[in-house]
Design an enzyme around this catalytic site. Structure first.
Site, PDB file in Angstrom:
ATOM      1  N   GLU A 255     -15.041  -5.099   2.096  1.00 40.95           N
ATOM      2  CA  GLU A 255     -14.359  -5.207   3.387  1.00 40.95           C
ATOM      3  C   GLU A 255     -15.360  -5.367   4.528  1.00 40.95           C
ATOM      4  O   GLU A 255     -16.325  -4.608   4.642  1.00 40.95           O
ATOM      5  CB  GLU A 255     -13.524  -3.950   3.605  1.00 40.95           C
TER       6      GLU A 255
ATOM      7  N   GLU B 239       0.808  -1.215   0.000  1.00 41.39           N
ATOM      8  CA  GLU B 239       0.000   0.000   0.000  1.00 41.39           C
ATOM      9  C   GLU B 239       0.845   1.271   0.000  1.00 41.39           C
ATOM     10  O   GLU B 239       1.822   1.391   0.741  1.00 41.39           O
ATOM     11  CB  GLU B 239      -0.920   0.004   1.217  1.00 41.39           C
TER      12      GLU B 239
ATOM     13  N   LYS C 283      -8.284   2.907  -3.013  1.00 37.48           N
ATOM     14  CA  LYS C 283      -8.712   2.789  -1.625  1.00 37.48           C
ATOM     15  C   LYS C 283      -9.210   4.147  -1.119  1.00 37.48           C
ATOM     16  O   LYS C 283      -8.436   5.079  -0.953  1.00 37.48           O
ATOM     17  CB  LYS C 283      -7.575   2.271  -0.743  1.00 37.48           C
TER      18      LYS C 283
ATOM     19  N   LYS D  61       0.620   4.699   1.224  1.00 42.49           N
ATOM     20  CA  LYS D  61      -0.160   5.390   2.262  1.00 42.49           C
ATOM     21  C   LYS D  61       0.748   6.397   2.957  1.00 42.49           C
ATOM     22  O   LYS D  61       1.631   6.019   3.721  1.00 42.49           O
ATOM     23  CB  LYS D  61      -0.688   4.348   3.252  1.00 42.49           C
TER      24      LYS D  61
ATOM     25  N   ASN E 178     -10.896  -6.632   7.586  1.00 43.84           N
ATOM     26  CA  ASN E 178     -10.072  -5.564   8.135  1.00 43.84           C
ATOM     27  C   ASN E 178      -9.806  -5.843   9.605  1.00 43.84           C
ATOM     28  O   ASN E 178     -10.739  -5.969  10.405  1.00 43.84           O
ATOM     29  CB  ASN E 178     -10.754  -4.203   7.971  1.00 43.84           C
TER      30      ASN E 178
ATOM     31  N   GLU F  42      -6.442  -7.616   5.978  1.00 42.68           N
ATOM     32  CA  GLU F  42      -5.984  -6.234   5.855  1.00 42.68           C
ATOM     33  C   GLU F  42      -5.583  -5.647   7.212  1.00 42.68           C
ATOM     34  O   GLU F  42      -6.271  -5.864   8.211  1.00 42.68           O
ATOM     35  CB  GLU F  42      -7.103  -5.355   5.297  1.00 42.68           C
ATOM     36  N   SER F  43      -4.476  -4.935   7.218  1.00 47.19           N
ATOM     37  CA  SER F  43      -4.050  -4.097   8.338  1.00 47.19           C
ATOM     38  C   SER F  43      -3.435  -4.891   9.493  1.00 47.19           C
ATOM     39  O   SER F  43      -3.846  -6.015   9.803  1.00 47.19           O
ATOM     40  CB  SER F  43      -5.209  -3.255   8.891  1.00 47.19           C
TER      41      SER F  43
END
Length: 496
Positions: A169, A57, A120, A59, A189, A219-220
């Site tokens: 998500e 990503e 995103k 970001k 997520n 994710e994350s």
């Protein structure tokens, strides 16, 4: 406690109304229509066939942590991600809270990124889908907690009409009903978007509730390489990671280091995969005998200039042989070998003969393979792998393999010669040390029954297997099954 998600969504709705005043939706739609039906790379296919599944990503900042890497640019970082082993790219486009912009997606594309790009943002309006398509995104993020079922269904339908996929998500069990809408990818997520508290165990709790066969992404909050190995075992195909890379001075280098750690752990966990491919098959009966030896790939040459070329009539006769009873519970992959063939011919062959892989053995450029990748994803719809063959005579020949990251799934290093393959000659394997790209490679060119020890001595982390052809023949296209059986047994015994 302040709910960050509600604040972001409220701001997003106001932002959309202001944007529509500047550029009315009818004009935005007209701009998108002028793009035509250009195919975009498929996120789901890329993740399902990827060895790492990493969605790297871009970001720059976070509402909870402030600036992560303010100096990072979309011209450099996504392309470095592609060069260092990412399966796909995620780009934050929200400006107010994440320091993003739609232009970042366009800049990444213009820099040479051919991987799928996930747009995103916090999508609450169809207008944003047209924005995503206009800047070059392959897929959009829809967040279940932000959208009711009707809104989600409508936005998903519009995204697909525009040629984009949807990553839906979810965060909790109360949102799992949205997964029943069958998005292209379902993401869990691990970060609560209201509080921004992260718990990776959330993925392990929810994975069993997601539809079978669906591409799944965690994710994350993923930082330790071992977490990816555990998540893959639990059933995930993709892993979205941003801050772990972006906080480094050179995010691409950090990704490369991370990928190597993941690969090392996966080798220790499941053993190193080592493919044995037998190419140039064309004799009925012989194909089934070779397949029964437990090889991983069967190669059929579509190039008419080869002595091992197979005609359409021969291919029909060989299909039954290639679909023989599986060895050890699996069937070998069918590989079509092409030399500078037209894209429509390749796609047609894949669909007609059920090819699992295409091996490009000519002078195909990166751009040409990117177009083929998109066409295969759009028309074959089953994650067909692309193998790019390179003729090797110098270190520079080996080094050029790195350029195909993002458009090919595997390389094949063959001896450079006048003919495209099947020369029966071996190149200097010490040249392999010059390759430091992320793609795995098959070793080809003059491998014969006497090469077992030499193959075992090749100690390159990206060596994924060997390609056998002319040195195991009794006639062009007819393989010596007994010689192959002895050789394969020796190779497998050394790699245990």
């Amino acid at each position: 406690m302040k709910d960050i998600l509600n604040e972001i969504v409220s701001c997003k709705r106001i932002e959309m109304e202001r944007m529509k005043e500047v550029l009315p939706e009818r004009l935005l739609r007209a701009e998108v229509e002028r793009l035509g039906d250009d195919r975009l790379p498929s996120l789901s296919s890329a993740l399902m066939r990827s060895a790492t599944g990493i969605i790297a990503e871009f970001k720059r900042r976070s509402p909870s942590k402030g600036w992560i890497n303010e100096a990072a640019t979309a011209v450099n970082v996504p392309l470095e991600y592609q060069r260092n082993g990412a399966a796909a790219i995620s780009i934050l486009t929200d400006e107010t809270f994440f320091g993003g912009a739609d232009s970042f997606v366009a800049e990444a594309r213009e820099s040479g990124v051919a991987l799928p790009i996930l747009y995103k943002n916090f999508i609450v309006d169809e207008y944003q889908l047209f924005q995503a398509r206009l800047c070059g995104a392959s897929a959009v993020l829809l967040i279940a907690s932000v959208l009711d079922m009707q809104e989600c269904r409508r936005l998903m339908a519009v995204a697909r009409e525009l040629g984009m996929e949807v990553l839906l998500e979810v965060h909790g069990e109360d949102e799992l009903s949205h997964a029943g809408l069958m998005p292209d990818v379902c993401g869990v997520n691990n970060r609560n978007l209201g509080t921004f508290v992260t718990d990776v165990d959330n993925s392990f709790r929810l994975v069993s509730h997601l539809p079978e066969g669906m591409c799944k992404v965690s994710e994350s909050g993923i930082s330790a390489p071992g977490t990816i190995v555990s998540l893959r075992c639990a059933g995930f195909n993709g892993f979205l990671i941003g801050e772990s890379f972006m906080k480094a001075e050179r995010p691409g280098d950090e990704l490369a280091r991370y990928v190597k750690q993941v690969e090392t752990l996966e080798r220790e966990h499941a053993g190193t995969p080592f493919y044995i491919k037998v190419c140039g098959l064309r004799a009925p009966g012989n194909v089934g005998e070779v397949a029964s030896l437990g090889v991983d790939m069967l190669g059929f040459i579509f190039h008419e200039g080869s002595r091992r070329h197979v005609s359409p009539a021969q291919l029909e006769a060989l299909r039954a042989d290639a679909a023989c009873e599986p060895c050890a519970g699996r069937r070998p992959l069918k590989v079509g070998v092409f030399v500078d063939a037209r894209q429509n011919e390749i796609v047609s062959a894949v669909k007609t003969y059920g090819l699992d892989c295409v091996q490009m053995h000519g002078n195909e450029s990166v751009g040409r393979l990117a177009g083929l990748r998109n066409a295969l994803d759009a028309e074959a719809k089953r994650g067909v792998r692309i193998i790019k063959a390179l003729g090797i005579a110098t270190r520079e020949d080996v080094m050029q393999g790195s350029a195909y990251a993002g458009v090919a799934d595997m390389l094949l290093f063959d001896t450079k010669g006048e003919a495209a393959g099947g020369n029966g000659k071996r190149f200097d394997w010490s040249l392999l040390d010059a390759y430091d790209g992320p793609l795995p490679f098959l070793l080809s060119g003059g491998i014969g029954p006497e090469c077992v020890a030499d193959i075992a001595a090749v100690n390159h982390p990206r060596l994924a297997g060997i390609d056998l052809n002319s040195r195991f023949e009794t006639a062009p296209g007819v393989k010596d099954v007994e010689a192959l059986a002895r050789f394969i047994d020796e190779i497998k015994s050394l790699r245990k």
